[in-house]
Design a protein around this motif. Structure first.
Motif, PDB file in Angstrom:
ATOM      1  N   ALA A 182       0.875  -1.287   0.043  1.00 15.53           N
ATOM      2  CA  ALA A 182       0.052  -0.098   0.013  1.00 15.53           C
ATOM      3  C   ALA A 182       0.880   1.250   0.048  1.00 15.53           C
ATOM      4  CB  ALA A 182      -0.947   0.120   1.293  1.00 15.53           C
ATOM      5  N   ALA A 183       1.988   1.146   0.717  1.00 17.96           N
ATOM      6  CA  ALA A 183       3.150   2.500   0.959  1.00 17.96           C
ATOM      7  C   ALA A 183       3.826   2.619  -0.646  1.00 17.96           C
ATOM      8  CB  ALA A 183       3.968   2.169   1.890  1.00 17.96           C
ATOM      9  N   VAL A 184       3.825   1.665  -1.263  1.00 14.08           N
ATOM     10  CA  VAL A 184       4.594   1.740  -2.689  1.00 14.08           C
ATOM     11  C   VAL A 184       3.614   2.208  -3.533  1.00 14.08           C
ATOM     12  CG1 VAL A 184       5.792   0.163  -4.615  1.00 14.08           C
ATOM     13  CG2 VAL A 184       6.369  -0.064  -2.331  1.00 14.08           C
ATOM     14  N   ARG A 185       2.356   1.560  -3.430  1.00 14.19           N
ATOM     15  CA  ARG A 185       1.486   1.971  -4.650  1.00 14.19           C
ATOM     16  C   ARG A 185       0.937   3.542  -4.461  1.00 14.19           C
ATOM     17  NH1 ARG A 185      -2.129  -1.806  -6.827  1.00 14.19           N
ATOM     18  NH2 ARG A 185      -1.696  -4.007  -6.881  1.00 14.19           N
ATOM     19  N   ARG A 205       2.641   5.863  -3.135  1.00 16.17           N
ATOM     20  CA  ARG A 205       3.899   6.667  -3.556  1.00 16.17           C
ATOM     21  C   ARG A 205       3.876   6.867  -5.165  1.00 16.17           C
ATOM     22  NH1 ARG A 205       8.218   9.350  -2.103  1.00 16.17           N
ATOM     23  NH2 ARG A 205      10.087   9.378  -3.424  1.00 16.17           N
ATOM     24  N   ASP A 206       3.783   5.587  -5.795  1.00 17.23           N
ATOM     25  CA  ASP A 206       3.828   5.618  -7.131  1.00 17.23           C
ATOM     26  C   ASP A 206       2.616   6.589  -7.886  1.00 17.23           C
ATOM     27  OD1 ASP A 206       5.985   3.970  -7.079  1.00 17.23           O
ATOM     28  OD2 ASP A 206       5.183   2.014  -7.610  1.00 17.23           O
ATOM     29  N   ALA A 207       1.381   6.316  -7.024  1.00 19.67           N
ATOM     30  CA  ALA A 207       0.336   6.933  -8.095  1.00 19.67           C
ATOM     31  C   ALA A 207       0.197   8.491  -7.708  1.00 19.67           C
ATOM     32  CB  ALA A 207      -0.853   6.340  -7.243  1.00 19.67           C
ATOM     33  N   SER A 208       1.154   8.761  -6.741  1.00 20.10           N
ATOM     34  CA  SER A 208       1.224  10.250  -6.244  1.00 20.10           C
ATOM     35  C   SER A 208       2.070  10.893  -7.383  1.00 20.10           C
ATOM     36  CB  SER A 208       1.863  10.630  -5.041  1.00 20.10           C
ATOM     37  OG  SER A 208       3.356  10.215  -4.838  1.00 20.10           O
ATOM     38  N   ARG A 209       2.970  10.240  -8.026  1.00 21.58           N
ATOM     39  CA  ARG A 209       3.868  10.817  -8.790  1.00 21.58           C
ATOM     40  C   ARG A 209       3.360  10.972 -10.277  1.00 21.58           C
ATOM     41  NH1 ARG A 209       8.919   6.516  -7.702  1.00 21.58           N
ATOM     42  NH2 ARG A 209       9.738   7.416  -5.885  1.00 21.58           N
ATOM     43  N   GLY A 210       2.028  10.304 -10.420  1.00 19.87           N
ATOM     44  CA  GLY A 210       1.342  10.640 -11.772  1.00 19.87           C
ATOM     45  C   GLY A 210       0.321  11.633 -11.546  1.00 19.87           C
ATOM     46  N   LEU A 211       0.026  12.459 -10.332  1.00 20.89           N
ATOM     47  CA  LEU A 211      -1.135  13.511 -10.226  1.00 20.89           C
ATOM     48  C   LEU A 211      -0.391  14.484 -10.485  1.00 20.89           C
ATOM     49  CD1 LEU A 211      -2.630  11.847  -7.037  1.00 20.89           C
ATOM     50  CD2 LEU A 211      -3.549  11.561  -9.330  1.00 20.89           C
ATOM     51  N   PRO A 212      -1.324  15.463 -11.176  1.00 22.23           N
ATOM     52  CA  PRO A 212      -0.697  16.768 -11.623  1.00 22.23           C
ATOM     53  C   PRO A 212      -1.121  17.809 -10.442  1.00 22.23           C
ATOM     54  CG  PRO A 212      -2.787  16.294 -12.796  1.00 22.23           C
ATOM     55  CD  PRO A 212      -2.347  15.193 -12.131  1.00 22.23           C
ATOM     56  N   LEU A 213      -0.435  18.850 -10.352  1.00 17.64           N
ATOM     57  CA  LEU A 213      -0.438  20.029  -9.548  1.00 17.64           C
ATOM     58  C   LEU A 213      -1.765  20.686  -9.756  1.00 17.64           C
ATOM     59  CD1 LEU A 213       2.731  20.954  -8.106  1.00 17.64           C
ATOM     60  CD2 LEU A 213       1.245  19.070  -7.113  1.00 17.64           C
ATOM     61  N   ARG A 214      -2.586  21.111  -8.711  1.00 21.87           N
ATOM     62  CA  ARG A 214      -3.782  22.173  -9.209  1.00 21.87           C
ATOM     63  C   ARG A 214      -3.202  23.445  -9.851  1.00 21.87           C
ATOM     64  NH1 ARG A 214      -8.211  23.066  -4.777  1.00 21.87           N
ATOM     65  NH2 ARG A 214      -8.711  20.920  -5.450  1.00 21.87           N
ATOM     66  N   GLY A 215      -3.582  23.902 -10.956  1.00 24.60           N
ATOM     67  CA  GLY A 215      -2.935  25.089 -11.545  1.00 24.60           C
ATOM     68  C   GLY A 215      -1.840  25.079 -12.178  1.00 24.60           C
ATOM     69  N   SER A 216      -1.192  23.697 -12.235  1.00 26.94           N
ATOM     70  CA  SER A 216      -0.164  23.577 -12.940  1.00 26.94           C
ATOM     71  C   SER A 216      -0.264  23.560 -14.360  1.00 26.94           C
ATOM     72  CB  SER A 216       0.757  22.280 -12.445  1.00 26.94           C
ATOM     73  OG  SER A 216       0.040  21.183 -12.577  1.00 26.94           O
ATOM     74  N   GLY A 217      -1.631  23.306 -14.884  1.00 28.68           N
ATOM     75  CA  GLY A 217      -1.846  22.994 -16.305  1.00 28.68           C
ATOM     76  C   GLY A 217      -3.274  23.113 -16.536  1.00 28.68           C
ATOM     77  N   THR A 254       4.393  10.539   0.507  1.00 25.00           N
ATOM     78  CA  THR A 254       3.081   9.900   0.559  1.00 25.00           C
ATOM     79  C   THR A 254       3.395   8.376   0.780  1.00 25.00           C
ATOM     80  OG1 THR A 254       2.318  11.342  -1.313  1.00 25.00           O
ATOM     81  CG2 THR A 254       1.352   9.290  -1.246  1.00 25.00           C
ATOM     82  N   GLY A 255       2.262   7.676   1.511  1.00 27.76           N
ATOM     83  CA  GLY A 255       2.594   6.244   1.628  1.00 27.76           C
ATOM     84  C   GLY A 255       3.666   6.048   2.982  1.00 27.76           C
TER      85      GLY A 255
END
Length: 473
Positions: free
Chosen positions: A355-358, A360-372, A391-392
């Motif tokens: 769950a910790a690895v998942r 953290r990996d999922a967080s890397r693919g989430l865009p920041l609000r207002g970044s695009g 994260t995680g």
């Protein structure tokens, strides 16, 4: 000629690098195994196959023409407490010396644990791109070192073998839910049958015929409407029990009419090794006996909580967490759960770590609000300031903390036995340490996270059923 030699050198170079990598990995596995051995020596207790001596003595006594349940181990008041079917399974041990039987059981248990870990870790390492043999080679000694495993091996218990039977059914359910990716390529009827998962439930049935607590998995299968596996488990338990009556009828009648109800044969509820809810309450009340009504009330509450969370975990596509929650719940509500029974913390640690690895990996693919620009007019997610670095973290810390707790097992330095010594002899901290494993089990039943979509076959099965229901409406 020089060109030819150069080409040969280039062809050989990658192989040499792979060989060096393999040697390094083997060295890591050997180092971890040695450290695990040192940890067992540091945190474990002196082991001499104590329980195996009782089992071995009982089956030797039985094979000599005596009644199985009349056996009492020398210098103790302990006898054989398993059903006659277990006695029949253990009967070949009478051909071996007791130490030989203990070592055979230990090797079989470690082998079974390695196979289970391979099955549980396979989806994870495939996703992460890790070598399976290397991961299992590290995970196996780490798992052997924790309290439930080392106590099982040191005492000559069968918990790892029963754990493997139950987890085999989970793998069978996984294969059946996938409709058998191996099924189509299997080249024999037996292989097609195995990969079809049609046999799922046999392991739980056999485990229930040896010990009663795995029967909770039958209830879980029924509640999740996995009728075929549930009926297979019930049929297997009834079948081997009836067969035992046919083979050893006298012992079977003695067990089910007398021995089963002699609760004093297993020990006092307040013994430190009993890390169930009943043991926790008995020690908190500083009493040899568990307060019955209080235990019943909390047991019903935790049973409902554990099963409802297991059902939700499966509905979200995480059968491993569902099985783990059922096993942990059985440990908690059972009147007696010795520390070597708590094998279900091993998959709990795996779930927390994954769950910790998942996350953290999922967080890397989430865009920041207002970044695009956002998709479909929906604003992008805005993570907290530490996101995604931490994260995680709480899941990873939970996995590490849980592992260290069951590795160190702080219950033994604070072991007390009534009426000689009160369980509050070392104050509140001592009482907390003496009950630490039981408290951890209760926390896991209430808070172990599940991983939505971790078992896509189950998740897709749920989605397809949901779509069919929606279409009917």
């Amino acid at each position: 000629m020089p060109t030819s030699v150069g080409r040969r050198t280039n062809r050989l170079a990658p192989t040499s690098r792979v060989d060096r990598r393999t040697v390094v990995r083997l060295g890591v596995v050997a180092t971890v195994s040695y450290v695990a051995w040192l940890a067992i020596g540091a945190f474990g207790r002196p082991y001499n196959f104590f329980d195996m001596k009782i089992y071995h003595g009982a089956v030797v006594w039985w094979a000599s023409g005596n009644e199985l349940y009349d056996f009492v181990a020398p210098s103790t008041t302990l006898g054989f407490t398993y059903p006659p079917f277990a006695g029949l399974v253990m009967l070949p041990m009478s051909w071996l010396p007791v130490d030989g039987a203990g070592f055979v059981n230990a090797l079989a248990s470690i082998g079974a644990l390695a196979v289970v870990l391979a099955a549980l870790l396979r989806p994870i390492v495939d996703r992460l791109g890790w070598p399976l043999w290397f991961t299992v080679g590290i995970a196996t000694p780490l798992a052997v070192a924790v309290e439930p495993s080392r106590e099982t091996l040191g005492y000559g218990q069968v918990n790892l073998l029963l754990f493997a039977l139950i987890m085999a059914d989970m793998v069978g359910l996984r294969w059946r839910a996938k409709r058998g990716t191996h099924h189509e390529t299997a080249d024999s009827p037996l292989a097609r049958f195995v990969y079809s998962g049609a046999w799922a439930g046999v392991g739980i049935g056999l485990a229930t015929a040896v010990k009663l607590t795995p029967a909770l998995f039958v209830a879980y299968l029924m509640l999740t409407r996995q009728w075929r596996a549930a009926l297979t488990a019930v049929g297997t338990t009834i079948g081997v029990t009836i067969a035992s009556f046919g083979v050893v009828g006298e012992e079977s009648r003695a067990y089910f009419t007398s021995v089963l109800w002699q609760t004093e044969r297993v020990g006092a509820a307040d013994m430190t090794a009993n890390q169930s809810l009943a043991g926790l309450l008995a020690r908190l009340y500083d009493s040899i006996e568990t307060p019955g009504l209080l235990w019943l009330a909390f047991s019903v509450l935790l049973l409902a909580l554990g099963l409802s969370r297991a059902i939700s975990a499966r509905a979200d596509g995480d059968e491993l967490t569902a099985f783990t929650l059922v096993g942990l719940t059985a440990n908690v509500i059972s009147p007696i759960s010795w520390s070597h029974h708590l094998i279900w913390v091993i998959p709990a640690i795996i779930v927390l770590a994954d769950a910790a690895v998942r996350r953290r990996d999922a967080s890397r693919g989430l865009p920041l609000r207002g970044s695009g620009p956002s998709a479909n007019g929906v604003p992008a997610l805005r993570p907290p300031i530490w996101y995604p670095t931490l994260t995680g973290l709480r899941h990873g810390a939970g996995a590490l903390g849980l592992y260290l707790l069951f590795l160190i097992s702080p219950i033994w330095p604070y072991e007390h036995q009534l009426p000689e010594v009160s369980h509050y002899q070392d104050g509140l901290f001592g009482a907390l340490m003496e009950n630490s494993l039981a408290i951890a089990l209760i926390v896991l039943v209430a808070a172990l996270p599940w991983r939505p979509g971790a078992e896509p076959a189950f998740y897709h099965d749920r989605l397809s059923r949901g779509g069919a229901l929606a279409a009917r409406r």
